[in-house]
Design an enzyme around this catalytic site. Sequence first.
Site, PDB file in Angstrom:
ATOM      1  CD  GLU A  35      -2.982  -0.796  -0.135  1.00 26.66           C
ATOM      2  OE1 GLU A  35      -2.972   0.312  -0.709  1.00 26.66           O
ATOM      3  OE2 GLU A  35      -3.658  -1.756  -0.539  1.00 26.66           O
ATOM      4  CE1 TYR A 118      -6.485   3.292  -0.589  1.00 30.49           C
ATOM      5  CE2 TYR A 118      -4.136   3.319  -0.057  1.00 30.49           C
ATOM      6  CZ  TYR A 118      -5.206   2.749  -0.712  1.00 30.49           C
ATOM      7  OH  TYR A 118      -5.021   1.616  -1.451  1.00 30.49           O
ATOM      8  CG  ASP A 136      -7.655   4.507  -4.431  1.00 30.89           C
ATOM      9  OD1 ASP A 136      -8.856   4.514  -4.784  1.00 30.89           O
ATOM     10  OD2 ASP A 136      -6.834   3.707  -4.905  1.00 30.89           O
TER      11      ASP A 136
END
Length: 330
Positions: A35, A118, A136
């Site tokens: 991520e 996020y 996102d």
Amino acid sequence: VKPLSKLLLAWYDRAQRDLPWRSAKPDPYHVLVSEVMLQQTQVATVIPYFHRFLAKYPTLTDLSNSTEQDVLRLWQGLGYYSRARNLRDAARQVVAEHDGKLPADLDALRRLPGIGPYTAGAIASIAFGRRAALVDGNVARVLCRLNRLETKIPAELWRLAESLVPADRPGDFNSALMELGATLCTPAKPKCPICPLKKRCQSLAAGVQDQIPLATKRPAKPIVRRWTFAIRNGNRYLIEQRPPTGRWAGLWQFVTLPRRDETPPSVRLSAPRRLGPIRHDLTHRRYIFTVYECQFISGSIGPRRWTTLKQLKNYPLSKPQLQIAQMLVQ
Ligand code: SF4
């Protein structure tokens, strides 16, 4: 009517791409690394970096025992280097405060360096199965189109995402929304005829899917100029380390000055030969490096170092500096 999440998950189960960080039971550390790497960066670019990173640091504890220079070296070329420093700092904090195990809780995740809403939502839902939302760029576009929202208002999009994420398979649901945005609901020419949500999409119903979300005009990027001197002594070049904070912190570079009228202090050089400009675009500014090559005659190099172009691979360099090295090879 079937809930939207059911439609989306059924599609995801048959259409998802096979990506190295995806698995039925993902390792939280792998989710964290992927991520962080995927922020501002394309999947295809991330894949080889992800493999090299895990080969070198197979566990979060291994990463916490790394040196910053080694992590920056592995990150070289991926850009946005504060991500790499934050990732290492986060690993150290998890070892110090959470016994080496990533926390599952959103608030605890948010307290780690470099982890925003996020990334916290992604780790909590994908790695730990918590019912947490995320937004996102891809998710924002999909939600705008589904609901025919012309502008992306973050608070509104987060509320929407939170209302949609199911208690069952929240991580897959979030991944599926992002996957839909990456593969079907793309910025240009969305592939609506094969979209699993086409019957729920208000933009498609109104025929305005190509105009939503409205393009926001970006202001022109300010230009930042730098002057780089590739100072040569035999087959070696002079390099210097950047300060520990700011852009490209801790990375190495050829001697680079912020003003044209300076020459590097404390050294005498031959007349510089202009090699040409290197342009480098970041999200909010454009850098232009004017590159010169010259011979070292005499003087004190201070904390700078001499290195051959071959040995340069032992030092983390930013992309424009790598391009300058490439220029010198030619
Ligand atoms: S129908 Fe088209 S615009 Fe609507 S979500 Fe699907 S791909 Fe996007």
